[in-house]
Write an enzyme that holds these catalytic residues in place. Structure first.
Site, PDB file in Angstrom:
ATOM      1  N   ALA A 207     -15.204   2.422  71.588  1.00  0.00           N
ATOM      2  CA  ALA A 207     -15.614   1.294  70.416  1.00  0.00           C
ATOM      3  C   ALA A 207     -16.919   1.542  70.003  1.00  0.00           C
ATOM      4  O   ALA A 207     -17.480   0.607  71.009  1.00  0.00           O
ATOM      5  CB  ALA A 207     -15.145   0.405  70.878  1.00  0.00           C
ATOM      6  N   HIS A 208     -17.540   1.709  68.779  1.00  0.00           N
ATOM      7  CA  HIS A 208     -18.370   1.516  68.525  1.00  0.00           C
ATOM      8  C   HIS A 208     -18.636   0.885  66.728  1.00  0.00           C
ATOM      9  O   HIS A 208     -20.201   0.742  66.355  1.00  0.00           O
ATOM     10  CB  HIS A 208     -19.744   2.349  68.641  1.00  0.00           C
ATOM     11  CG  HIS A 208     -19.762   3.569  67.464  1.00  0.00           C
ATOM     12  ND1 HIS A 208     -18.409   4.455  68.152  1.00  0.00           N
ATOM     13  CD2 HIS A 208     -20.104   4.197  66.788  1.00  0.00           C
ATOM     14  CE1 HIS A 208     -18.614   5.550  66.837  1.00  0.00           C
ATOM     15  NE2 HIS A 208     -19.526   5.107  66.828  1.00  0.00           N
ATOM     16  N   ARG A 209     -17.695   1.252  66.140  1.00  0.00           N
ATOM     17  CA  ARG A 209     -18.138   1.268  64.735  1.00  0.00           C
ATOM     18  C   ARG A 209     -18.249   0.191  64.429  1.00  0.00           C
ATOM     19  O   ARG A 209     -18.149  -1.253  64.866  1.00  0.00           O
ATOM     20  CB  ARG A 209     -16.766   1.538  63.780  1.00  0.00           C
ATOM     21  CG  ARG A 209     -16.806   3.052  64.247  1.00  0.00           C
ATOM     22  CD  ARG A 209     -15.750   4.123  63.570  1.00  0.00           C
ATOM     23  NE  ARG A 209     -16.012   4.226  62.134  1.00  0.00           N
ATOM     24  CZ  ARG A 209     -16.444   5.347  61.649  1.00  0.00           C
ATOM     25  NH1 ARG A 209     -16.808   6.208  62.284  1.00  0.00           N
ATOM     26  NH2 ARG A 209     -16.745   5.486  60.178  1.00  0.00           N
ATOM     27  N   ARG A 244     -25.281  -0.528  70.708  1.00  0.00           N
ATOM     28  CA  ARG A 244     -24.533  -1.422  69.080  1.00  0.00           C
ATOM     29  C   ARG A 244     -23.120  -1.932  70.198  1.00  0.00           C
ATOM     30  O   ARG A 244     -23.503  -3.558  69.746  1.00  0.00           O
ATOM     31  CB  ARG A 244     -24.107  -0.818  67.999  1.00  0.00           C
ATOM     32  CG  ARG A 244     -23.631  -2.197  66.868  1.00  0.00           C
ATOM     33  CD  ARG A 244     -22.729  -1.071  65.955  1.00  0.00           C
ATOM     34  NE  ARG A 244     -22.449  -1.906  64.681  1.00  0.00           N
ATOM     35  CZ  ARG A 244     -23.514  -1.605  63.573  1.00  0.00           C
ATOM     36  NH1 ARG A 244     -24.256  -0.232  63.726  1.00  0.00           N
ATOM     37  NH2 ARG A 244     -23.747  -2.616  62.891  1.00  0.00           N
ATOM     38  N   ASP A 284     -12.507   4.579  68.319  1.00  0.00           N
ATOM     39  CA  ASP A 284     -12.399   4.447  67.199  1.00  0.00           C
ATOM     40  C   ASP A 284     -13.711   5.684  66.264  1.00  0.00           C
ATOM     41  O   ASP A 284     -13.837   5.587  64.807  1.00  0.00           O
ATOM     42  CB  ASP A 284     -13.987   2.582  66.854  1.00  0.00           C
ATOM     43  CG  ASP A 284     -14.892   2.749  67.261  1.00  0.00           C
ATOM     44  OD1 ASP A 284     -14.903   3.674  68.111  1.00  0.00           O
ATOM     45  OD2 ASP A 284     -14.934   1.425  66.567  1.00  0.00           O
TER      46      ASP A 284
END
Length: 372
Positions: A207-209, A244, A284
């Site tokens: 999950a990074h978006r 991020r 994601d």
């Protein structure tokens, strides 16, 4: 005058992976090429190590742009790429995907007397709030060669009025990459032992978006959903944390549930081995959706839309959004899936086909200049 026939612009981990088969195809077909690395991913774990691990030559150029606002980052890349292209004078420039590196490469090429090829053309999420969607659309409409991974993606760009003679259905180079490296990863990667994991007894998470991790409430909902999935299946959720996302955890002071194991970002072969052996993947990432489908591992996409609808069509993936209950319900649904779907992304020869088309085809610009 340079001998370079093809310039390859890349800047992120997925681009390195998906363009590796194209680079190898240049070498196997004795095509002179140069690699321009923008440095969009500035973390060693997410970036340079992949060249060494995939046994690729180091990039000929590295702009070292790193992180910044979209406008500043893209502008710095545009200036650097243009200068290199003017020196190298390639006949064709190849970009892949939907990053700011792709957009900068596309704009720089479109202003020069060179052809532009877009690898993985025609993907659409139909969400103009995503910067990646704008990058895809602009690059497709600037390109002279649109290498679509599937018939469906080719149909989408035809509907946007792009001429037929620019469109080539080649399959996706991610299939080439997975097939070229899967066995090697199983032989060389010790990540399961290092993390004390048993095949099919863990859930893999990415999950990074920005739309997920930059929104505190949304990020917390996603983490809660992941934790509940892990508890429901009585397994750990292994989450190689993107810089991020890690920064947002600190910024928002979010406590990560005990059933989620945060680990360092993994190199490509280790991550591929984790994907291959996971019971279920929660992600994601567009690229991970593809890889899960190719590897035969059920996938839950924690987004409201996807530019990889083929994975859903064949039953390999489902959209869960970011609400906790939906993530749990989707995970239960996919955990019971029969993993016998057909890979929709081609036969693993996309890289070779792309280079063959570039080398053998008369491009649309050449055709326009040919006397009728």
């Amino acid at each position: 005058m340079s001998d370079t026939e093809i310039a390859i612009v890349l800047g992120t981990r997925p681009e390195i992976i998906k363009l590796a088969p194209v680079i190898r195809a240049c070498e196997s077909q004795d095509v002179q090429y140069t690699v321009i690395h923008t440095g969009q991913h500035y973390s060693e774990e997410l970036d340079a190590v992949f060249f060494e691990q995939l046994e690729l030559p180091e990039p000929d150029y590295n702009l070292g742009v790193g992180s910044n606002s979209h406008g500043v980052q893209t502008a710095e890349m545009l200036v650097g790429i243009e200068e290199i292209l003017q020196d190298e004078e390639p006949e064709t420039v190849l970009v892949q995907g939907d990053t700011n590196s792709v957009l900068a490469g596309a704009i720089a090429t479109s202003k020069l007397d060179m052809e532009l090829g877009h690898v993985e053309a025609g993907l659409r999420s139909f969400d103009r709030d995503m910067p990646e969607e704008i990058n895809r659309v602009v690059t497709d409409h600037a390109a002279d060669y649109l290498f679509a991974p599937t018939v469906d993606s080719a149909d989408l760009i035809r509907e946007e009025g792009i001429p037929e003679d620019r469109i080539y259905v080649t399959g996706n180079t991610v299939v080439d990459a997975v097939e070229q490296h899967r066995e090697f990863a199983q032989e060389k990667s010790a990540i399961l032992d290092e993390l004390e994991l048993v095949p099919s007894e863990f859930v893999l998470v990415t999950a990074h978006r920005a739309e997920n991790v930059d929104d505190e409430d949304r990020f917390e909902e996603i983490l809660d959903g992941i934790a509940r999935v892990a508890d429901r299946f009585d397994v750990d959720a292994v989450y190689p944390i993107h810089p991020r996302a890690e920064n947002r955890l600190d910024e928002f002071d979010i406590s990560v549930p005990d059933s989620i194991r945060l680990v360092e970002p993994q190199d490509y072969l280790d991550f591929l081995n984790l994907e291959s052996n996971a019971r279920l993947i929660l992600t994601d990432s567009g690229g991970v959706q593809e890889e899960a489908c190719i590897l035969g591992v059920p996938c839950v996409t924690m987004r409201d839309n996807t530019e990889r609808p083929e994975t859903i069509d064949v039953g390999a993936n489902t959209l869960a959004g970011a609400e906790t209950d939906e993530i749990v319900d989707s995970a239960i649904e996919m955990d019971g899936a029969v993993c016998d779907w057909t890979n929709p992304f081609g036969d693993g020869e996309a890289g070779e086909q792309i280079i063959t088309e570039v080398e053998q085809s008369e491009t649309p610009k050449e055709l326009e200049m040919t006397p009728q």
